[in-house]
Design an enzyme around this catalytic site. Structure first.
Site, PDB file in Angstrom:
ATOM      1  N   TYR A  43       0.434  -0.915  -0.350  1.00 47.91           N
ATOM      2  CA  TYR A  43      -0.137  -0.109   0.220  1.00 47.91           C
ATOM      3  C   TYR A  43       0.607   1.222   0.275  1.00 47.91           C
ATOM      4  O   TYR A  43       0.748   2.197  -1.059  1.00 47.91           O
ATOM      5  CB  TYR A  43      -0.758   0.328   1.330  1.00 47.91           C
ATOM      6  CG  TYR A  43      -1.700   1.269   1.294  1.00 47.91           C
ATOM      7  CD1 TYR A  43      -2.849   2.076   0.868  1.00 47.91           C
ATOM      8  CD2 TYR A  43      -1.404   1.856   2.797  1.00 47.91           C
ATOM      9  CE1 TYR A  43      -3.021   3.190   0.916  1.00 47.91           C
ATOM     10  CE2 TYR A  43      -2.274   3.271   2.852  1.00 47.91           C
ATOM     11  CZ  TYR A  43      -2.735   3.554   2.151  1.00 47.91           C
ATOM     12  OH  TYR A  43      -3.416   4.454   2.109  1.00 47.91           O
ATOM     13  N   LYS A  52       1.404   4.299  -3.295  1.00 44.56           N
ATOM     14  CA  LYS A  52       0.823   5.391  -2.623  1.00 44.56           C
ATOM     15  C   LYS A  52       2.022   6.110  -2.808  1.00 44.56           C
ATOM     16  O   LYS A  52       2.495   7.088  -3.960  1.00 44.56           O
ATOM     17  CB  LYS A  52       0.728   5.438  -1.209  1.00 44.56           C
ATOM     18  CG  LYS A  52      -0.633   4.728  -1.448  1.00 44.56           C
ATOM     19  CD  LYS A  52      -1.870   5.439  -2.418  1.00 44.56           C
ATOM     20  CE  LYS A  52      -2.291   6.943  -1.710  1.00 44.56           C
ATOM     21  NZ  LYS A  52      -3.898   7.524  -2.380  1.00 44.56           N
TER      22      LYS A  52
END
Length: 496
Positions: free
Chosen positions: A241, A245
């Site tokens: 994640y 990002k």
């Protein structure tokens, strides 16, 4: 930073494109705009759908029907609100941020957006820590670039707001500065991070898995999750994640040109503290999964440093910072990062949350489906990974090994029981490894840029702005918020 003119006034006659519209923060943002500025020209809401008809169905079912909009309906009246939404303001757009031109197929609609959009707010993301690498790259890394490219075609564009996460800092300790990433920058000094290459190795891995015989889709998915975490750790990030990002930030930072680009990094987003009403929340977040487990009597121990700071920020404060940032940076080329959290100005300890959680659920016990009230006890604190592994070994892993032996001796009579127990333990161990960096998190998020933004807004606020755009964590009384707002809100909206 120069003082701002009226923020509510700035929103008048503006057209805003919002991606990730069915997400928690996006809903709070949309509700806020409609409530405080009915003269906003238009809100284009991008939803994952094949066309505008399907998007319209999702708009009413997954956004406007939510309790969040009850204050708006009371303010404008249901008929007036329906007219406001259906006839003039809210335009559902079917698309997909992982595709060129955001997957919008209707040519007339695309041209309308390119001619009218003043502001783009990107709130789209997959927030699963161990998402499949192919999915996370498509949404969190390439998605922002697709949105940026779409924004570049908007002839009246004044600002691009990209909502990321403060935890792109990885596992570093100390004070985390509000600085943008450079292309190819890593957290551990390892050279060789090439985003194009990451897509290439992902595609090769996926192709290899699909060519293997007898691999189920579930097995392929699990392998792609493991592969993403492996690639993340290679360059110093703890999970897929935050790695994807961070790469998304890199891509738009490099490709922005002269566009006014704001990268907003919130910390852990929690229930609303004030607007449109206190305690609204949707979707189980980090601390809420713990609250649910504890309130339902399913949590016997807590893994983590009770003296660590946990950085929370209410959703409406995040939305307020987004709107103020839009007004502050409209038509001002440049890139800036804002970290929106509480650890620097109003730190909160895990130990306080544990204490208040015990008090709250003792005074307000959860009633199970059997009609019985759940009595909670203070949990055992495991403040090191060593103590956790020791606890697991004595309480679960050793009995599992004994069960395994009994299963073998008894000609697999206990096969089902053993398989189920092993699967549960494997899941726990995987989750602990996934969340470990945040259970022992040692960083504090600097917010000098954000403080300047607050000051600029404060110096220019008229009476409407003072009421509507508070996002200073110093104003939060954590005990009152947790005991009287967040925990009651979590019980109401999340406990099933």
């Amino acid at each position: 930073m120069e003082p701002l003119s009226s923020i509510v006034g700035f929103l008048e006659n503006k057209t805003i494109l919002v991606t990730g519209s069915t997400g928690f923060v996006a809903k709070v943002f949309v509700e806020k705009i409609l409530r405080i500025q009915p003269k906003v020209k238009k809100l284009f809401l991008l939803l994952r759908a094949k066309d505008s008809t399907s998007a319209s169905t999702r708009l009413y079912k997954e956004i406007l029907s939510k309790e969040l909009f009850v204050v708006l309906k009371e303010k404008w009246g249901s008929s007036d609100l329906s007219n406001l939404i259906s006839e003039r303001v809210t335009v559902p757009v079917g698309g997909d941020i992982s595709s060129k031109d955001l997957g919008v197929k209707e040519v007339d609609l695309k041209n309308e957006m390119w001619n009218e959009v003043d502001v783009v707010v990107n709130l789209a993301a997959t927030v699963n820590f161990d998402e499949r690498y192919d999915v996370a790259l498509a949404i969190n890394t390439m998605g922002p670039k697709h949105i940026l490219n779409f924004a570049k075609k908007c002839v009246n564009l004044k600002a691009f707001i990209h909502v990321s996460t403060a935890y792109v800092c990885g596992e570093k300790a100390g004070v985390m500065a509000e600085t943008p990433f450079k292309m190819g920058e890593t957290l551990n000094g390892t050279s060789g991070l090439d985003i194009n290459f990451e897509f290439k190795v992902m595609e090769e891995k996926l192709k290899q898995l699909k060519e293997e015989e007898k691999l189920s889709e579930a097995a392929i998915s699990a392998a792609m999750k493991d592969f993403g975490n492996k690639r993340a750790r290679r360059f110093g990030w703890p999970n897929t994640y935050v790695f994807t990002k961070a790469m998304g930030e890199m891509l738009i930072g490099e490709a922005r040109g002269n566009m006014p680009l704001v990268i907003l990094r919130p910390t852990i987003v929690t229930s609303t503290i004030k607007e449109p009403f206190p305690g609204w929340i949707e979707g189980v977040r980090t601390i809420d999964s713990l609250a649910i487990a504890y309130g339902k009597g399913r949590m016997e121990c807590f893994l983590g440093d009770p003296n660590s700071t946990i950085d929370l920020i209410p959703a409406d404060m995040v939305v307020n910072s987004i709107i103020v940032a839009i007004a502050a940076h409209a038509s001002r080329p440049g890139e800036i990062v804002y970290q929106v959290g509480s650890s620097n100005r109003n730190p909160l300890k895990y130990s306080s949350i544990q204490l208040w959680g015990h008090i709250y659920f003792t005074q307000n016990p959860w009633t199970g489906r059997d009609g019985k009230k759940v009595l909670v006890r203070k949990v055992k604190i495991l403040d090191t990974m060593e103590s956790f592994h020791s606890h697991m070994s004595l309480r679960y892993i050793l009995p599992l090994k004994m069960l395994e032996l009994a299963n073998i001796v008894c000609c697999h009579y206990f096969e089902g029981l053993y398989t189920t127990a092993k699967r549960k333990i494997d899941v726990v161990m995987r989750l602990v490894e996934l969340y470990r960096p945040y259970l022992f998190f040692k960083a504090i998020f600097d917010d000098k840029n954000t403080d300047k933004l607050r000051a600029a807004a404060k110096n220019s606020m008229d009476s409407r702005d003072v009421f509507h755009f508070q996002f200073d964590p110093l104003t939060i009384n954590w005990e009152d918020y947790m005991m009287n707002v967040h925990l009651p809100g979590a019980v109401k909206h999340l406990f099933k």
